[in-house]
Design a protein around this motif. Structure first.
Motif, mmCIF file in Angstrom:
data_model
loop_
_atom_site.group_PDB
_atom_site.id
_atom_site.type_symbol
_atom_site.label_atom_id
_atom_site.label_comp_id
_atom_site.label_asym_id
_atom_site.label_seq_id
_atom_site.Cartn_x
_atom_site.Cartn_y
_atom_site.Cartn_z
ATOM 1 N N TYR A 7 0.236 -50.334 15.930
ATOM 2 C CA TYR A 7 0.988 -49.597 14.916
ATOM 3 C C TYR A 7 1.258 -48.170 15.388
ATOM 4 C CZ TYR A 7 -0.225 -53.188 11.394
ATOM 5 O OH TYR A 7 -0.382 -54.349 10.678
ATOM 6 N N ARG B 179 -4.078 -51.058 7.186
ATOM 7 C CA ARG B 179 -3.170 -50.125 6.499
ATOM 8 C C ARG B 179 -3.909 -48.850 6.099
ATOM 9 N NH1 ARG B 179 0.095 -52.786 2.126
ATOM 10 N NH2 ARG B 179 1.502 -53.130 3.853
ATOM 11 N N GLN C 142 -8.416 -50.152 0.497
ATOM 12 C CA GLN C 142 -8.992 -50.613 1.755
ATOM 13 C C GLN C 142 -10.340 -51.296 1.495
ATOM 14 O OE1 GLN C 142 -9.864 -47.549 4.617
ATOM 15 N NE2 GLN C 142 -9.428 -48.944 6.314
ATOM 16 N N ALA D 36 -4.883 -57.083 6.712
ATOM 17 C CA ALA D 36 -3.775 -56.122 6.744
ATOM 18 C C ALA D 36 -4.109 -54.881 5.917
ATOM 19 C CB ALA D 36 -2.495 -56.776 6.240
ATOM 20 N N GLN D 37 -4.770 -55.049 4.785
ATOM 21 C CA GLN D 37 -5.170 -53.908 3.955
ATOM 22 C C GLN D 37 -6.164 -53.013 4.683
ATOM 23 O OE1 GLN D 37 -2.683 -53.727 1.658
ATOM 24 N NE2 GLN D 37 -4.279 -52.940 0.331
ATOM 25 N N TYR E 267 -4.462 -46.843 9.247
ATOM 26 C CA TYR E 267 -3.207 -46.326 9.789
ATOM 27 C C TYR E 267 -2.683 -45.164 8.934
ATOM 28 C CZ TYR E 267 1.644 -46.072 11.276
ATOM 29 O OH TYR E 267 2.852 -45.631 11.727
ATOM 30 N N TYR E 268 -2.677 -45.331 7.621
ATOM 31 C CA TYR E 268 -2.152 -44.291 6.741
ATOM 32 C C TYR E 268 -3.069 -43.076 6.640
ATOM 33 C CZ TYR E 268 1.680 -47.216 5.045
ATOM 34 O OH TYR E 268 2.816 -47.964 4.942
ATOM 35 N N SER F 234 4.943 -47.552 13.375
ATOM 36 C CA SER F 234 5.060 -48.114 12.027
ATOM 37 C C SER F 234 4.174 -49.346 11.914
ATOM 38 C CB SER F 234 6.510 -48.475 11.704
ATOM 39 O OG SER F 234 6.965 -49.503 12.550
ATOM 40 N N GLU F 235 3.996 -49.760 10.681
ATOM 41 C CA GLU F 235 3.180 -50.939 10.398
ATOM 42 C C GLU F 235 4.008 -52.192 10.655
ATOM 43 O OE1 GLU F 235 0.469 -52.493 6.641
ATOM 44 O OE2 GLU F 235 1.987 -50.960 6.321
ATOM 45 N N ARG G 158 0.920 -42.321 -1.032
ATOM 46 C CA ARG G 158 0.849 -43.577 -0.269
ATOM 47 C C ARG G 158 -0.476 -43.669 0.491
ATOM 48 N NH1 ARG G 158 5.789 -46.128 2.988
ATOM 49 N NH2 ARG G 158 5.999 -47.206 1.031
ATOM 50 N N ALA H 200 -3.384 -46.518 -0.136
ATOM 51 C CA ALA H 200 -3.853 -47.341 0.991
ATOM 52 C C ALA H 200 -5.360 -47.208 1.167
ATOM 53 C CB ALA H 200 -3.132 -46.950 2.270
#
Length: 192
Positions: free
Chosen positions: A84, A46, A67, A42-43, A49-50, A89-90, A59, A63
């Motif tokens: 996503y 994330r 990572q 998930a990290q 995605y971010y 969104s996540e 943020r 992220a």
């Protein structure tokens, strides 16, 4: 023909109930199966995605700083990232649903493979065991590459049986590509 129709209906029911068992509360926080590995995966997503999302800069920085490096090709991570972006969104249910779906698809190919070496009724029992063991249900709901690797390994097993039933270049290519796909998802399949 009636027997085959009945068997197909039971197979469809097993697969539907097997998927439903996996889909139940799939969006909830899971702490029942390899939580460290799921957090790690998930990290990774994330951070990706971010990197391009409309979020505050702090943020994004957090992220990206958290990572981790990838251990294997990011197949499930790519599915999650595309999902996503599509929903905006996540959402952890997206990769978990993909994992559950891959596991159930593996069950279909397990039935096809088992039917080649045993009676159709016994093949149904094999699929029921595959779909409903508690460990399998927990494993197939996880956000990691293992369920996809298992499904591709089962597809490879079926493809190899299919090839030896009537050898052809097309069937051999299918067996090679499915085995290679399983190895791309997780290199550990080279030993299975």
């Amino acid at each position: 023909m009636k027997r085959l129709g009945w068997i197909n209906l039971v197979l469809i029911a097993l697969m539907a109930v097997g998927f439903a068992a996996r889909a139940y509360q799939i969006g909830s926080i899971s702490n029942q199966f390899h939580t460290t590995r799921q957090f790690y995966t998930a990290q990774m997503v994330r951070g990706d995605y971010y990197a391009n999302a409309d979020v505050p800069e702090w943020r994004r920085a957090v992220a990206l700083a958290n990572q981790p490096l990838g251990l294997e090709p990011p197949v499930i991570q790519t599915v999650a990232l595309v999902g996503y972006k599509l929903v905006g969104s996540e959402q952890l249910w997206i990769p978990r649903t993909f994992s559950a779906l891959m596991w159930v698809i593996g069950g279909f190919f397990l039935f096809l493979a088992a039917r080649k070496i045993m009676r159709p009724e016994a093949a149904l029992i094999t699929v029921a065991f595959y779909l409903f063991t508690p460990y399998g249900i927990a494993a197939s709901r996880s956000f990691q590459a293992n369920p996809t690797m298992i499904a591709l390994s089962v597809i490879t097993y079926f493809a190899i049986l299919h090839y030896f039933e009537q050898p052809s270049k097309k069937r051999l290519l299918w067996a090679i590509l499915s085995a290679a796909s399983a190895n791309v998802v997780m290199i550990y399949t080279v030993f299975t």
